[in-house]
Design an enzyme around this catalytic site. Structure first.
Site, PDB file in Angstrom:
ATOM      1  N   GLY A 102       0.844  -1.185   0.000  1.00  0.00           N
ATOM      2  CA  GLY A 102       0.000   0.000   0.000  1.00  0.00           C
ATOM      3  C   GLY A 102       0.882   1.239   0.000  1.00  0.00           C
ATOM      4  CB  CYS A 103       0.409   4.509   1.598  1.00  0.00           C
ATOM      5  SG  CYS A 103       1.278   6.055   1.868  1.00  0.00           S
ATOM      6  CG  PHE A 104       5.961   4.766  -0.949  1.00  0.00           C
ATOM      7  CD1 PHE A 104       5.568   6.021  -0.540  1.00  0.00           C
ATOM      8  CD2 PHE A 104       6.358   4.611  -2.264  1.00  0.00           C
ATOM      9  CE1 PHE A 104       5.554   7.104  -1.398  1.00  0.00           C
ATOM     10  CE2 PHE A 104       6.356   5.689  -3.146  1.00  0.00           C
ATOM     11  CZ  PHE A 104       5.950   6.942  -2.709  1.00  0.00           C
TER      12      PHE A 104
END
Length: 173
Positions: free
Chosen positions: A9-11
């Site tokens: 997902g969002c890094f």
């Protein structure tokens, strides 16, 4: 030193869990798995480049093993969600383990099988295990986001539902 590359997902949310251990040299946010050379954040977020947001970890396997990295990885994601992670939706936010060797592949497959057999999740594990490709470093403003933009990082995590999910599936063993 070796590399481990994970899409979760969002890094922004994937750096801190790995960035606090002896044997981890660095954790870099970036992109992998697509078909466009030198993608930008906008290319990836828009879904046209085929890349996933990833973190690439440089680690010393004699101090911190790949198996330990896999344990941390699984505890950061919803491995049953093929449509993204938490409030971040779309293919660029899918989960994947990008392997850099056959040994990593076997360890990743084994860890996925153990997790699937554990009964911890009601739905099947859909996290892909893929060959590592060219890693493109994300723009500077994405690096170490949890350190530089602490309030925004914490607000985003809270809003995303990631921590609630982690607590429900991992702390209530």
């Amino acid at each position: 030193m070796e590399y481990a590359t994970f899409a979760g997902g969002c890094f922004w949310c994937m750096v801190k869990p790995f960035d606090q251990w002896d044997g981890i040299e660095k954790v870099v946010s970036g992109y992998m798995g697509g078909h466009v050379e030198n993608p930008t954040y906008e290319d990836v977020k828009g879904g046209e480049s085929g890349h996933l947001e990833v973190v690439q970890i440089t680690f010393d396997p004699s101090v911190f093993t790949y198996e330990q990295l896999l344990e941390i990885y699984w505890m950061q994601i919803d491995p049953t969600d093929a449509g993204g992670q938490f409030h971040d939706r779309g293919a660029s936010y899918a989960t994947a383990i990008f392997v850099h060797s056959e040994e990593q592949r076997q360890k990743a497959l084994a860890s996925r099988d153990v997790l699937a057999a554990s009964g911890r999740f009601k739905k099947p594990i859909v996290t892909a295990i893929r060959d590592a490709q060219t890693f493109y470093i994300a723009e500077d403003y994405h690096q170490d986001y949890y350190k530089r933009e602490r309030a925004r990082y914490e607000a985003d995590r809270e809003k995303s539902g990631r921590d609630t999910f982690i607590n429900e599936h991992w702390t209530k063993a």
